[in-house]
Scaffold this motif. Structure first.
Motif, PDB file in Angstrom:
ATOM      1  N   ASP A 110       0.668  -1.087  -0.111  1.00  0.00           N
ATOM      2  CA  ASP A 110      -0.182  -0.089   0.135  1.00  0.00           C
ATOM      3  C   ASP A 110       0.849   1.308   0.143  1.00  0.00           C
ATOM      4  OD1 ASP A 110      -2.337  -1.545   0.013  1.00  0.00           O
ATOM      5  OD2 ASP A 110      -2.815  -1.348   2.313  1.00  0.00           O
ATOM      6  N   VAL A 111       2.117   1.120   0.355  1.00  0.00           N
ATOM      7  CA  VAL A 111       3.002   2.282   0.399  1.00  0.00           C
ATOM      8  C   VAL A 111       4.253   2.324  -0.457  1.00  0.00           C
ATOM      9  CG1 VAL A 111       2.053   2.756   2.915  1.00  0.00           C
ATOM     10  CG2 VAL A 111       4.245   1.032   2.726  1.00  0.00           C
ATOM     11  N   ASP A 184       6.917   3.168   7.980  1.00  0.00           N
ATOM     12  CA  ASP A 184       6.295   3.309   9.018  1.00  0.00           C
ATOM     13  C   ASP A 184       5.624   2.196   9.350  1.00  0.00           C
ATOM     14  OD1 ASP A 184       4.616   4.016  11.010  1.00  0.00           O
ATOM     15  OD2 ASP A 184       4.163   6.066  10.406  1.00  0.00           O
ATOM     16  N   ASP A 187       1.873   1.739   8.655  1.00  0.00           N
ATOM     17  CA  ASP A 187       1.311   1.995   7.298  1.00  0.00           C
ATOM     18  C   ASP A 187       1.445   0.466   6.754  1.00  0.00           C
ATOM     19  OD1 ASP A 187       0.923   4.619   7.475  1.00  0.00           O
ATOM     20  OD2 ASP A 187       2.780   5.094   6.745  1.00  0.00           O
ATOM     21  N   VAL A 188       1.968  -0.495   7.386  1.00  0.00           N
ATOM     22  CA  VAL A 188       2.229  -1.757   6.762  1.00  0.00           C
ATOM     23  C   VAL A 188       1.539  -2.953   7.474  1.00  0.00           C
ATOM     24  CG1 VAL A 188       4.212  -1.072   5.587  1.00  0.00           C
ATOM     25  CG2 VAL A 188       4.354  -2.306   7.825  1.00  0.00           C
TER      26      VAL A 188
END
Length: 203
Positions: A110-111, A184, A187-188
């Motif tokens: 996603d990042v 981060d 964020d995962v």
């Protein structure tokens, strides 16, 4: 286990409640507030998921593993399936002292894209030292990394696999490794897939 937003304390309480419902002859602690004698191998950080959590449970009398499983599995809470029960000798070392490594898989799709993640992994592995700070003291994360690579999955995004040393006073933390990769941890998605004990290899 796949309850991402539950703390280690929440997990411990859920296991204790299941043991209370299981009708197993569980040993209890002494004192004003007796509790089932349970010891976890390693606390799972908040926000992580896992399917390999280990715990020692003391019983007042011997129960065959298959019968213990039959009593405990049906009363486990949703999202916390009991995968296996085995018998350990009473003189076996505490699991916290027997852990040597842990393996995590990270979905960072996603990042960051696959190519960008691969570049960061190669850059980090090329460094002789990866200096981080813990409790106000600097330490080198690099020797605590036993393995770091990207695996292509058949039906999902590529997964970053991290194999980290887990020795007393010498522990590789997955969140610190993610930060060293400029990711981060919030964020995962991080999933613990194996806890490796002494003289044991992951399946």
């Amino acid at each position: 286990m796949c309850i991402r937003d539950s703390s280690h304390l929440d997990l411990a309480r859920a296991i204790e409640r299941a043991l209370n419902r299981s009708r197993l002859p569980v040993a209890y602690t002494q004192g004003y507030n007796p509790r089932p004698r349970v010891q976890f191998a390693s606390a799972l950080p908040l926000g992580f998921t896992s399917d390999c959590e280990l715990a020692d449970v003391w019983l007042e009398q011997e129960v065959p593993p298959d019968k213990a499983w039959a009593r405990l599995a049906p009363v486990m809470p949703p999202g916390l399936p009991l995968l296996e029960v085995s018998q350990a000798p009473l003189d076996a070392p505490a699991m916290q002292a027997a852990i040597v490594e842990a393996i995590y898989q990270v979905d960072a799709s996603d990042v960051i894209d696959d190519a960008g993640l691969q570049r960061r992994v190669q850059s980090l592995l090329s460094q002789e030292k990866v200096l981080r700070e813990r409790r106000g003291k600097e330490y080198d994360l690099r020797p605590l990394i036993r393995g770091l690579h990207i695996e292509q999955s058949d039906d999902g995004p590529p997964l970053l696999t991290m194999r980290l040393v887990q020795l007393p006073g010498n522990t590789g933390r997955p969140d610190e490794l993610l930060l060293a990769l400029d990711l981060d941890p919030l964020d995962v998605r991080v999933h613990r897939v194996a806890i490796i004990l002494q003289e044991e290899e992951p399946a």
